[in-house]
Design an enzyme around this catalytic site. Structure first.
Site, PDB file in Angstrom:
ATOM      1  N   ASP A  23       4.496  -8.150  10.169  1.00 21.33           N
ATOM      2  CA  ASP A  23       4.223  -8.200   8.724  1.00 21.33           C
ATOM      3  C   ASP A  23       5.537  -7.859   8.035  1.00 21.33           C
ATOM      4  OD1 ASP A  23       2.651  -8.264   6.296  1.00 21.33           O
ATOM      5  OD2 ASP A  23       2.751  -6.087   6.264  1.00 21.33           O
ATOM      6  N   SER A  24       5.519  -7.956   6.701  1.00 22.80           N
ATOM      7  CA  SER A  24       6.709  -7.543   5.947  1.00 22.80           C
ATOM      8  C   SER A  24       6.895  -6.024   5.967  1.00 22.80           C
ATOM      9  CB  SER A  24       6.580  -8.017   4.496  1.00 22.80           C
ATOM     10  OG  SER A  24       5.401  -7.486   3.922  1.00 22.80           O
ATOM     11  N   TYR A  55       7.558  -9.856   0.635  1.00 25.75           N
ATOM     12  CA  TYR A  55       7.622 -11.293   0.867  1.00 25.75           C
ATOM     13  C   TYR A  55       7.029 -12.064  -0.320  1.00 25.75           C
ATOM     14  CZ  TYR A  55       8.607 -11.161   5.994  1.00 25.75           C
ATOM     15  OH  TYR A  55       9.161 -11.025   7.247  1.00 25.75           O
ATOM     16  N   GLY A  56       6.082 -11.422  -1.007  1.00 23.03           N
ATOM     17  CA  GLY A  56       5.277 -12.124  -2.011  1.00 23.03           C
ATOM     18  C   GLY A  56       6.049 -12.739  -3.154  1.00 23.03           C
ATOM     19  N   CYS A  86       0.164 -10.999   8.627  1.00 17.68           N
ATOM     20  CA  CYS A  86       0.704 -11.211   7.282  1.00 17.68           C
ATOM     21  C   CYS A  86       0.154 -12.540   6.778  1.00 17.68           C
ATOM     22  CB  CYS A  86       2.226 -11.248   7.365  1.00 17.68           C
ATOM     23  SG  CYS A  86       3.024 -11.719   5.819  1.00 17.68           S
ATOM     24  N   ASN A  87      -0.508 -12.499   5.627  1.00 20.88           N
ATOM     25  CA  ASN A  87      -1.129 -13.722   5.104  1.00 20.88           C
ATOM     26  C   ASN A  87      -0.107 -14.753   4.663  1.00 20.88           C
ATOM     27  OD1 ASN A  87      -4.322 -13.352   4.523  1.00 20.88           O
ATOM     28  ND2 ASN A  87      -3.256 -11.407   4.552  1.00 20.88           N
ATOM     29  N   GLU A 165       3.354   0.339  -0.275  1.00 25.91           N
ATOM     30  CA  GLU A 165       4.559   0.697   0.482  1.00 25.91           C
ATOM     31  C   GLU A 165       5.061   2.099   0.112  1.00 25.91           C
ATOM     32  OE1 GLU A 165       6.385  -0.711   3.067  1.00 25.91           O
ATOM     33  OE2 GLU A 165       4.748  -2.152   3.292  1.00 25.91           O
ATOM     34  N   CYS A 197      -4.085 -10.389   1.554  1.00 28.42           N
ATOM     35  CA  CYS A 197      -2.825  -9.727   1.924  1.00 28.42           C
ATOM     36  C   CYS A 197      -3.221  -8.508   2.735  1.00 28.42           C
ATOM     37  CB  CYS A 197      -2.050  -9.315   0.672  1.00 28.42           C
ATOM     38  SG  CYS A 197      -0.625  -8.244   1.027  1.00 28.42           S
ATOM     39  N   THR A 198      -2.537  -8.308   3.860  1.00 30.88           N
ATOM     40  CA  THR A 198      -2.938  -7.223   4.758  1.00 30.88           C
ATOM     41  C   THR A 198      -2.656  -5.837   4.184  1.00 30.88           C
ATOM     42  OG1 THR A 198      -0.837  -7.548   5.933  1.00 30.88           O
ATOM     43  CG2 THR A 198      -2.806  -8.577   6.883  1.00 30.88           C
ATOM     44  N   HIS A 199      -1.871  -5.760   3.108  1.00 33.99           N
ATOM     45  CA  HIS A 199      -1.662  -4.467   2.453  1.00 33.99           C
ATOM     46  C   HIS A 199      -2.894  -4.015   1.662  1.00 33.99           C
ATOM     47  CE1 HIS A 199       2.655  -5.200   3.193  1.00 33.99           C
ATOM     48  NE2 HIS A 199       2.884  -3.949   2.830  1.00 33.99           N
TER      49      HIS A 199
END
Ligand code: DGL
Length: 284
Positions: A23-24, A55-56, A86-87, A165, A197-199
């Site tokens: 992922d990012s 990344y978005g 990561c989507n 984050e 989004c995995t976040h």
């Protein structure tokens, strides 16, 4: 390390090998945790591309190049499969990328889309995602490929990843952002929303409170089910207890280490902070 995975010979897969994941940043930890819940004997090699997060707000071509580099890197670490945690990376990887990788690669979009289609009653599905994923319209296309009559509403959420984050998972600032980004989906009358989004599951408490009565789909659950079925069907499930997990980050920082400890209960021991040379940055 920057070699294309297409240039690697197909590897012999061995069931004792770990699962690669990337992922990012910390978002993929939600997929990591799901893997440990369902397949506790498996171990993980995780890569967080923290030097390039978020990344978005990046261009799809750049995210695609990073994804291919990271898949090549994870392949050199000898993994038996890779879960793209990561989507947006899952959105930009092509069918050819998935098919030609020397180890099997699993993405989130098909998994999230089909899970949402299985539960929606109203055929009105909402997507919370990064701007880059919204731009690719990957969920819209995948859902409508299977169900052209389903209406899909996307909401880009640029404030979410920076909040997660920095470890802000709740509070007034989170609630304000969640209220802003869920409003268009509530107004559209969706009955199902995908964490695109995995976040975002880190903000799940607030998101659930703003989307009461709506089915929330976490594609992490589905990607790990698909992976588990694949490993089972190919006799690749690890038989012995788990080996130590390994976590790489392109820019290891204290918050990343803290979140790993808090969310996954693992201690990250710094060895190297720069494992992938990103050609786009190296040349600039
Ligand atoms: N967690 C990632 C995703 O699932 C990307 C977040 C970001 O870096 O913007 O899309």
């Amino acid at each position: 390390m920057t070699t294309s995975p297409l240039n690697h010979p197909r590897q012999e897969l061995d069931r004792s090998l770990p699962i690669g994941m990337f992922d990012s940043g910390v978002g993929g930890f939600t997929v990591f945790r799901q893997l440990k819940k369902i397949l506790p004997n498996e171990s993980v090699v995780y890569f967080g591309d923290t030097a390039n997060i978020p990344y978005g707000d990046k261009q799809p071509g750049l995210i695609h190049a990073w994804a291919k580099n990271i898949i090549a890197f994870l392949t050199t670490q000898r993994v038996k499969a890779i879960a793209v945690a990561c989507n947006v990376s899952s959105s930009v990887l092509t069918e050819a990328d998935f098919a030609e990788s020397p180890v099997p690669v699993f993405g989130l979009i098909y998994n999230g889309a089909t899970a949402a289609l299985n539960v929606t009653q109203s055929n009105r599905i909402g997507i919370l995602a990064t701007a880059a994923t919204v731009q690719t319209a990957s969920y819209v296309k995948t859902i409508q490929r299977f169900s052209p009559e389903t209406a899909v509403f996307q909401s880009a959420c640029p404030k979410f990843v920076p909040l997660v984050e920095r470890g802000a998972f709740s509070g007034a600032e989170v609630d304000a952002a969640v209220s802003e980004y869920t409003a268009p989906l509530r107004n559209a009358g969706v009955d199902t929303v995908i964490y695109g989004c995995t976040h975002y599951p880190f903000l799940g408490a607030s998101i659930k409170s703003h989307l009461e009565g709506v089915h929330l789909i976490d594609p992490a659950v589905e990607i790990i089910s698909e992976l588990a079925a694949y490993l089972h069907n190919h006799n690749l499930l690890r038989q012995e207890g788990p080996a130590p997990d390994v976590v790489f980050a392109s820019d290891l920082n204290g918050q990343f280490i803290n979140t790993a400890k808090l969310f996954l209960g693992i201690d990250i021991r710094p060895i190297s902070s720069q494992v992938i040379v990103n050609p786009a940055k190296a040349n600039s």
